[in-house]
Design an enzyme around this catalytic site. Structure first.
Site, short mmCIF file in Angstrom:
data_model
loop_
_atom_site.label_atom_id
_atom_site.label_comp_id
_atom_site.label_asym_id
_atom_site.label_seq_id
_atom_site.Cartn_x
_atom_site.Cartn_y
_atom_site.Cartn_z
N CYS A 54 37.77 33.53 44.16
CA CYS A 54 38.94 34.44 44.19
C CYS A 54 39.76 34.23 45.45
O CYS A 54 41.00 34.23 45.41
CB CYS A 54 38.49 35.90 44.15
SG CYS A 54 37.62 36.35 42.66
N ARG A 137 38.78 35.89 34.81
CA ARG A 137 40.04 35.39 35.37
C ARG A 137 41.05 35.26 34.24
O ARG A 137 41.12 34.24 33.57
CB ARG A 137 39.82 34.03 36.05
CG ARG A 137 38.84 34.09 37.18
CD ARG A 137 38.61 32.78 37.89
NE ARG A 137 37.38 32.87 38.65
CZ ARG A 137 37.25 33.49 39.81
NH1 ARG A 137 38.31 34.03 40.38
NH2 ARG A 137 36.09 33.57 40.42
C1 BEZ Z 1 34.03 34.02 43.15
O1 BEZ Z 1 33.62 33.22 43.96
O2 BEZ Z 1 35.20 34.41 43.15
C2 BEZ Z 1 33.09 34.54 42.12
C3 BEZ Z 1 32.12 33.68 41.63
C4 BEZ Z 1 31.23 34.16 40.68
C5 BEZ Z 1 31.34 35.46 40.23
C6 BEZ Z 1 32.34 36.29 40.70
C7 BEZ Z 1 33.23 35.82 41.63
#
Ligand code: BEZ
Length: 243
Positions: A54, A137
């Protein structure tokens, strides 16, 4: 009153009116869609604050915000965290995080606080097979009439491709401006597709090459040239054009 399962199953579709909402964001309260009249909007969701994928995406969107704005498109982010968490995360991004040459990155577009998941549920951003508590996402392309024109979903582990998000916006706007369709991997400057022949006579005319503008591979598959400059003049602000 919907059950929790019904609420989670609500999935706005292409061609639907984008669900309206009022939300608190890192840029103050917003009222959607009325605050965005006449503009395209990309509404996108993130699983959570202070997560690495994110963070990389937020920095990338922030660095491209001006480019999207020049194509008459505003960005709105959402993640299922509270406002103070959002503020702390955006401050950390600006003060500490470097990624692919981006640093001191200020996120100026609104990030919605959605701790109750009310908005995420309205948009089908909670997909329980992936996570019950984090938004996938999602990317919603919403036109100036408040209609959803394209939707892309990615799982939690996969960061989005921002060239593709921009390409989708420009292709949608090009289709509207020139009443054409865009073929696989289209980018401004590539040939566009015109609507299929609607009668036997038109099919015959096309096969006989009566319209010299068209190149027909068969009666149902005709393309024509559309100049890159013409596309950009129609869909990107000319004084500040970015190709
Ligand atoms: C992230 O790194 O944004 C992420 C990765 C796995 C689950 C939720 C967020």
């Amino acid at each position: 009153m919907e059950t929790i399962q019904e609420e989670q199953a609500m999935m706005p579709r292409i061609g639907d009116e984008a669900p309206a909402f009022t939300a608190m964001t890192t840029q103050g309260e917003i009222h959607f869609p009325q605050d965005y009249t006449g503009q395209w909007v990309i509404l996108f969701s993130h699983p959570a604050d202070f997560t690495p994928v994110c963070t990389s995406e937020f920095m990338t969107f922030a660095s491209l915000e001006e480019k999207f704005n020049k194509a008459n498109c505003k960005l709105i982010g959402l993640s299922i965290d509270g406002l103070y968490s959002h503020i702390a995360w955006l401050r950390t991004i600006k003060d500490k995080i470097e990624f692919k040459g981006m640093k001191n990155t200020e996120v100026k577009f609104p990030l919605i606080e959605d701790i109750t998941m009310e908005i995420a549920k309205k948009y089908g951003m909670i997909q329980p097979g992936e996570s019950e508590t984090q938004a996938v996402r999602a990317v919603f392309f919403i036109d100036p009439n408040g209609i959803i024109r394209a939707i892309i979903y990615y799982p939690l582990s996969l960061g989005r491709n921002f060239d593709e998000l921009y390409r989708v916006l420009i292709a949608l706007r090009t289709s509207d401006a020139f009443s054409v369709a865009t073929p696989a991997d289209w980018n401004p400057g590539d040939d566009v597709i015109i609507s299929p022949a609607g009668s036997c006579g038109m099919a015959q005319d096309r096969m006989e090459g009566k319209d010299q503008e068209l190149e027909c591979k068969d009666w149902f598959f005709c393309t024509k040239k559309l100049d890159k400059e013409e596309v950009l003049a129609a869909v990107v602000k000319t004084s500040t054009r970015i190709s």
